[in-house]
Design a protein around this motif. Sequence first.
Motif, PDB file in Angstrom:
ATOM      1  N   GLN A  22       1.093  -1.258   0.145  1.00  0.00           N
ATOM      2  CA  GLN A  22      -0.043  -0.121  -0.141  1.00  0.00           C
ATOM      3  C   GLN A  22       0.945   1.383  -0.057  1.00  0.00           C
ATOM      4  N   THR A  23       2.212   1.199   0.759  1.00  0.00           N
ATOM      5  CA  THR A  23       2.953   2.437   0.964  1.00  0.00           C
ATOM      6  C   THR A  23       3.773   2.479  -0.275  1.00  0.00           C
ATOM      7  N   GLY A  24       4.279   1.359  -0.843  1.00  0.00           N
ATOM      8  CA  GLY A  24       5.301   1.404  -1.881  1.00  0.00           C
ATOM      9  C   GLY A  24       6.503   1.555  -1.010  1.00  0.00           C
ATOM     10  N   THR A  25       7.727   1.296  -1.897  1.00  0.00           N
ATOM     11  CA  THR A  25       9.053   1.563  -1.713  1.00  0.00           C
ATOM     12  C   THR A  25       9.803   1.856  -2.684  1.00  0.00           C
ATOM     13  N   GLY A 112      12.439  -1.636  -6.960  1.00  0.00           N
ATOM     14  CA  GLY A 112      11.418  -1.063  -6.169  1.00  0.00           C
ATOM     15  C   GLY A 112      10.059  -1.416  -6.467  1.00  0.00           C
ATOM     16  N   VAL A 113       9.602  -2.170  -7.768  1.00  0.00           N
ATOM     17  CA  VAL A 113       8.276  -2.429  -7.989  1.00  0.00           C
ATOM     18  C   VAL A 113       8.383  -4.177  -8.158  1.00  0.00           C
ATOM     19  N   LYS A 114       9.260  -4.406  -8.772  1.00  0.00           N
ATOM     20  CA  LYS A 114       9.506  -5.967  -8.919  1.00  0.00           C
ATOM     21  C   LYS A 114      10.635  -6.478  -8.381  1.00  0.00           C
ATOM     22  N   LEU A 115      10.732  -7.599  -8.280  1.00  0.00           N
ATOM     23  CA  LEU A 115      11.951  -8.272  -7.506  1.00  0.00           C
ATOM     24  C   LEU A 115      12.244  -9.702  -8.211  1.00  0.00           C
ATOM     25  N   SER A 128       8.435 -11.793  -8.527  1.00  0.00           N
ATOM     26  CA  SER A 128       7.269 -11.370  -8.053  1.00  0.00           C
ATOM     27  C   SER A 128       7.232  -9.783  -8.005  1.00  0.00           C
ATOM     28  N   THR A 129       6.043  -9.304  -7.397  1.00  0.00           N
ATOM     29  CA  THR A 129       6.021  -7.985  -7.411  1.00  0.00           C
ATOM     30  C   THR A 129       5.913  -7.477  -5.848  1.00  0.00           C
ATOM     31  N   VAL A 130       6.336  -6.088  -5.542  1.00  0.00           N
ATOM     32  CA  VAL A 130       6.094  -5.695  -4.280  1.00  0.00           C
ATOM     33  C   VAL A 130       4.610  -5.772  -3.936  1.00  0.00           C
ATOM     34  N   GLU A 131       3.701  -5.242  -4.884  1.00  0.00           N
ATOM     35  CA  GLU A 131       2.427  -5.267  -4.701  1.00  0.00           C
ATOM     36  C   GLU A 131       1.634  -6.522  -4.393  1.00  0.00           C
ATOM     37  N   TRP A 132       2.281  -7.788  -4.831  1.00  0.00           N
ATOM     38  CA  TRP A 132       1.497  -8.947  -4.734  1.00  0.00           C
ATOM     39  C   TRP A 132       2.361 -10.004  -3.841  1.00  0.00           C
ATOM     40  N   LEU A 133       3.364  -9.470  -3.299  1.00  0.00           N
ATOM     41  CA  LEU A 133       4.407 -10.272  -2.623  1.00  0.00           C
ATOM     42  C   LEU A 133       3.812 -10.866  -1.369  1.00  0.00           C
TER      43      LEU A 133
END
Length: 228
Positions: A22-25, A112-115, A128-133
């Motif tokens: 929700q906050t992002g990084t 910061g969006v994908k990993l 994965s993505t930070v959003e759905w991790l």
Amino acid sequence: MAKKTKSYSHIDVTRALENLAQTGTSASEFIFHLLRIFAGYGDGQIKRIKEGTGNSAKDGKTVLVKKLVAYRMASTSDEPVDCSMLYDVVRDMISDERIAKHSPRMYIASDGVKLVVYDPKSQQYEDSTVEWLWRGFEFLNPLAGIEKVPPTPEAEADVKSAELMAKLFDDIRRYNPFQSDEDIHLLNVFMSRLLFCFFAEDTGLFPGENLFTNTLKTYTTTGSDVKE
């Protein structure tokens, strides 16, 4: 591997990753979120890594914690990059002998969006993505010192069943206020009964095909009114 400062909780990790979604990084801060969430790192440990005394890498681009993790940003800009670039960054770290000698348990790259993550023990990549991790983060559990025991072919179904039951247990606790020892005891009794019902259904103790599952599907509204 660095000593953890708090115990691991699947529920707490899920919530922390949901908050992060929700906050992002940023790419530069993402690794420190992972160290806090999985390895239980505190402010002092994070500060030492940022200052360099806790970072075994001296190349100015890698965060390296001995026997735990090697991490690099995929880009110095704020723009997301193609996922293939993340794989290239991880491969560069894997081939770097200066990093390998510190035996990182995991190699991670992010924009910061994908990993992208490489596990040298299983020799497998995950992305994965930070959003759905938060929906599937078990491949990062080694950061918490939790290793998955490779199942034998005969036990693979049992392992998958146990993982599903554990997730169900965590979800029930997540959405219901269990506080007292009595509450936990009653939940454990319920899980035991539930497990028996699944077993009885699969082994034919219940008459008819999929009697338990079909009853839930027929007489409940997507599970929201099971109590009634």
